[in-house]
Design a protein around this motif. Structure first.
Motif, PDB file in Angstrom:
ATOM      1  N   LEU A 200       0.829  -1.197   0.000  1.00 53.49           N
ATOM      2  CA  LEU A 200       0.000   0.000   0.000  1.00 53.49           C
ATOM      3  C   LEU A 200       0.868   1.254   0.000  1.00 53.49           C
ATOM      4  CD1 LEU A 200      -2.962   1.064   0.317  1.00 53.49           C
ATOM      5  CD2 LEU A 200      -2.561   1.051   2.781  1.00 53.49           C
ATOM      6  N   TYR A 201       0.566   2.172  -0.944  1.00 56.97           N
ATOM      7  CA  TYR A 201       1.306   3.433  -1.036  1.00 56.97           C
ATOM      8  C   TYR A 201       0.346   4.597  -1.212  1.00 56.97           C
ATOM      9  CZ  TYR A 201       5.549   0.716  -1.440  1.00 56.97           C
ATOM     10  OH  TYR A 201       6.577  -0.149  -1.172  1.00 56.97           O
ATOM     11  N   TYR A 202       0.808   5.794  -0.788  1.00 54.11           N
ATOM     12  CA  TYR A 202       0.018   7.027  -0.872  1.00 54.11           C
ATOM     13  C   TYR A 202       0.657   7.991  -1.869  1.00 54.11           C
ATOM     14  CZ  TYR A 202      -2.196   5.377   3.422  1.00 54.11           C
ATOM     15  OH  TYR A 202      -2.887   4.626   4.359  1.00 54.11           O
ATOM     16  N   THR A 203       1.417   7.493  -2.804  1.00 56.84           N
ATOM     17  CA  THR A 203       2.206   8.332  -3.705  1.00 56.84           C
ATOM     18  C   THR A 203       1.350   9.313  -4.491  1.00 56.84           C
ATOM     19  OG1 THR A 203       3.636   6.408  -3.933  1.00 56.84           O
ATOM     20  CG2 THR A 203       4.059   8.260  -5.395  1.00 56.84           C
ATOM     21  N   THR A 204       0.146   8.925  -4.869  1.00 54.27           N
ATOM     22  CA  THR A 204      -0.735   9.798  -5.648  1.00 54.27           C
ATOM     23  C   THR A 204      -1.666  10.637  -4.771  1.00 54.27           C
ATOM     24  OG1 THR A 204      -2.459   8.113  -5.837  1.00 54.27           O
ATOM     25  CG2 THR A 204      -0.746   8.137  -7.545  1.00 54.27           C
ATOM     26  N   GLY A 205      -1.558  10.477  -3.454  1.00 54.59           N
ATOM     27  CA  GLY A 205      -2.469  11.148  -2.541  1.00 54.59           C
ATOM     28  C   GLY A 205      -3.643  10.283  -2.138  1.00 54.59           C
ATOM     29  N   THR A 206      -3.813   9.133  -2.765  1.00 54.02           N
ATOM     30  CA  THR A 206      -4.868   8.178  -2.443  1.00 54.02           C
ATOM     31  C   THR A 206      -4.235   6.842  -2.104  1.00 54.02           C
ATOM     32  OG1 THR A 206      -6.395   9.258  -3.980  1.00 54.02           O
ATOM     33  CG2 THR A 206      -6.935   7.004  -3.320  1.00 54.02           C
ATOM     34  N   ALA A 207      -4.674   6.225  -1.038  1.00 48.67           N
ATOM     35  CA  ALA A 207      -4.125   4.927  -0.645  1.00 48.67           C
ATOM     36  C   ALA A 207      -4.421   3.892  -1.731  1.00 48.67           C
ATOM     37  CB  ALA A 207      -4.735   4.488   0.676  1.00 48.67           C
ATOM     38  N   THR A 208      -3.371   3.298  -2.287  1.00 50.95           N
ATOM     39  CA  THR A 208      -3.533   2.359  -3.396  1.00 50.95           C
ATOM     40  C   THR A 208      -2.578   1.188  -3.228  1.00 50.95           C
ATOM     41  OG1 THR A 208      -4.051   4.221  -4.877  1.00 50.95           O
ATOM     42  CG2 THR A 208      -3.493   2.120  -5.915  1.00 50.95           C
ATOM     43  N   TYR A 209      -3.108  -0.017  -3.433  1.00 45.58           N
ATOM     44  CA  TYR A 209      -2.270  -1.217  -3.437  1.00 45.58           C
ATOM     45  C   TYR A 209      -1.700  -1.449  -4.834  1.00 45.58           C
ATOM     46  CZ  TYR A 209      -3.715  -2.953   1.171  1.00 45.58           C
ATOM     47  OH  TYR A 209      -3.924  -3.109   2.512  1.00 45.58           O
ATOM     48  N   TYR A 210      -0.465  -1.911  -4.869  1.00 47.10           N
ATOM     49  CA  TYR A 210       0.190  -2.282  -6.118  1.00 47.10           C
ATOM     50  C   TYR A 210       0.822  -3.666  -5.968  1.00 47.10           C
ATOM     51  CZ  TYR A 210      -0.155   2.729  -7.096  1.00 47.10           C
ATOM     52  OH  TYR A 210      -0.629   4.012  -7.282  1.00 47.10           O
ATOM     53  N   ALA A 211       0.924  -4.378  -7.095  1.00 41.56           N
ATOM     54  CA  ALA A 211       1.682  -5.628  -7.188  1.00 41.56           C
ATOM     55  C   ALA A 211       1.142  -6.750  -6.316  1.00 41.56           C
ATOM     56  CB  ALA A 211       3.167  -5.364  -6.885  1.00 41.56           C
ATOM     57  N   GLY A 212      -0.125  -7.115  -6.553  1.00 40.15           N
ATOM     58  CA  GLY A 212      -0.709  -8.284  -5.907  1.00 40.15           C
ATOM     59  C   GLY A 212      -0.532  -9.529  -6.760  1.00 40.15           C
ATOM     60  N   GLY A 213      -0.387 -10.690  -6.124  1.00 32.76           N
ATOM     61  CA  GLY A 213      -0.213 -11.944  -6.844  1.00 32.76           C
ATOM     62  C   GLY A 213      -1.521 -12.502  -7.375  1.00 32.76           C
ATOM     63  N   GLY A 214      -1.449 -13.309  -8.432  1.00 23.90           N
ATOM     64  CA  GLY A 214      -2.631 -13.931  -9.004  1.00 23.90           C
ATOM     65  C   GLY A 214      -3.044 -15.181  -8.245  1.00 23.90           C
ATOM     66  N   GLY A 215      -4.348 -15.468  -8.215  1.00 23.03           N
ATOM     67  CA  GLY A 215      -4.869 -16.644  -7.533  1.00 23.03           C
ATOM     68  C   GLY A 215      -4.701 -17.902  -8.367  1.00 23.03           C
ATOM     69  N   GLY A 216      -4.561 -19.050  -7.700  1.00 24.87           N
ATOM     70  CA  GLY A 216      -4.406 -20.322  -8.387  1.00 24.87           C
ATOM     71  C   GLY A 216      -5.735 -20.975  -8.722  1.00 24.87           C
ATOM     72  N   TYR A 217      -5.723 -21.862  -9.714  1.00 28.23           N
ATOM     73  CA  TYR A 217      -6.922 -22.607 -10.100  1.00 28.23           C
ATOM     74  C   TYR A 217      -7.302 -23.614  -9.020  1.00 28.23           C
ATOM     75  CZ  TYR A 217      -9.913 -26.034 -12.301  1.00 28.23           C
ATOM     76  OH  TYR A 217     -10.946 -26.875 -12.560  1.00 28.23           O
ATOM     77  N   GLY A 218      -8.600 -23.791  -8.832  1.00 25.45           N
ATOM     78  CA  GLY A 218      -9.094 -24.832  -7.938  1.00 25.45           C
ATOM     79  C   GLY A 218     -10.344 -25.476  -8.514  1.00 25.45           C
TER      80      GLY A 218
END
Length: 277
Positions: A200-218
């Motif tokens: 989570l970063y506030y670089t743009t002035g808004t709290a934003t998550y970056y770089a989340g991993g993809g979910g696996g197949y089930g």
């Protein structure tokens, strides 16, 4: 160009890049330049700045035997209070990886964020899914593939992300890809592993998550994407979501004989925040 109202005014040359925004926090006003695609950043006066560089996320994997894993998030680099000299700087925003493919690197200011690792679609592929964050481990589907046990996900680049999730192979599920803030989660049996959370970063002035991993197949329950744009696999009858553009999120794992096919990774982003002189 130059100094206006006590704050640095930078320029972006060329047709790529984007307009700047401003916001105020406390006593300081920030000017933010966001690159959604590659371009150049022109500095006409020495300045201090913060910048966030995120690579493209890795693509998810898929297999007729159902064990597709989630792609790893793009590598993330965050630097505070760095000084930029007068000059023109090249900015490269990495593309998200196709299914079974690595994400592309993002580069700026002599730094390189490494593209996310691809998801594995079988345990034998797992040594080949390292990246900014590692892709999740694929499963196996019978005694001829090594029997029961555990195999590790792809490794991460130091300081840029986390490893992909491990997997219990003797099943039909894939693990989640690693995220900037968390390792990917284990998959096994018919339950896919969730992708690791981004940061989570506030670089743009808004709290934003970056770089989340993809979910696996089930086969019965797919893994959700990590906060920060990771692609989600719901189950074997629902279309997966791709990694979100300009987050560096990894793609979701899938199966070639189900509606729930694997998805691509999200493209990266570069954000430059300028403060008071």
């Amino acid at each position: 160009m130059g100094v206006h109202g006590g704050y640095y005014s930078s320029g972006i040359s060329g047709s790529m890049g984007g307009p700047f925004t401003t916001y105020t926090s406390g006593s300081e006003t920030y000017r933010v330049h966001t690159f959604l695609s590659s371009g150049t950043f022109k500095v006409d006066y020495p300045v201090r700045c913060d910048y966030l560089i995120v690579a493209g996320g890795g693509g998810g994997s898929e297999n007729v035997y159902d064990d597709g894993a989630g792609g790893g998030a793009g590598g993330l680099i965050y630097t505070e209070s760095s000084s930029l000299s007068i000059g023109t700087y090249s900015v490269v925003v990495g593309a998200g990886g196709a299914v079974h493919a690595y994400g592309s690197n993002s580069t700026a200011f002599s730094l390189t964020a490494i593209g996310g690792g691809r998801g594995s679609n079988h345990r034998s592929n797992n040594p080949y899914n390292s990246g900014g964050s590692g892709g999740g481990a694929g499963g196996a589907y019978g005694a001829s593939d090594g029997g029961s046990g555990t195999t590790a996900g792809g490794a991460a680049t130091a300081g840029q992300g986390n490893a992909g999730g491990s997997n219990v192979y003797w099943g039909y599920a894939g693990a989640g890809g690693g995220g900037a803030g968390q390792i990917g989660q284990t998959g096994g049996g018919t339950v896919g592993g969730p992708g690791g959370s981004g940061s989570l970063y506030y670089t743009t002035g808004t709290a934003t998550y970056y770089a989340g991993g993809g979910g696996g197949y089930g086969g019965t329950s797919g893994g959700s994407g990590g906060p920060g744009g990771g692609g989600t696999n719901v189950n074997n009858t629902t279309v997966t979501t791709a990694g979100t553009a300009n987050t560096g999120g990894g793609g979701a794992g899938g199966s070639t004989d189900r509606t729930s096919r694997a998805s691509v990774g999200g493209s990266g982003i570069v954000i430059v925040r300028l403060g008071a002189l």
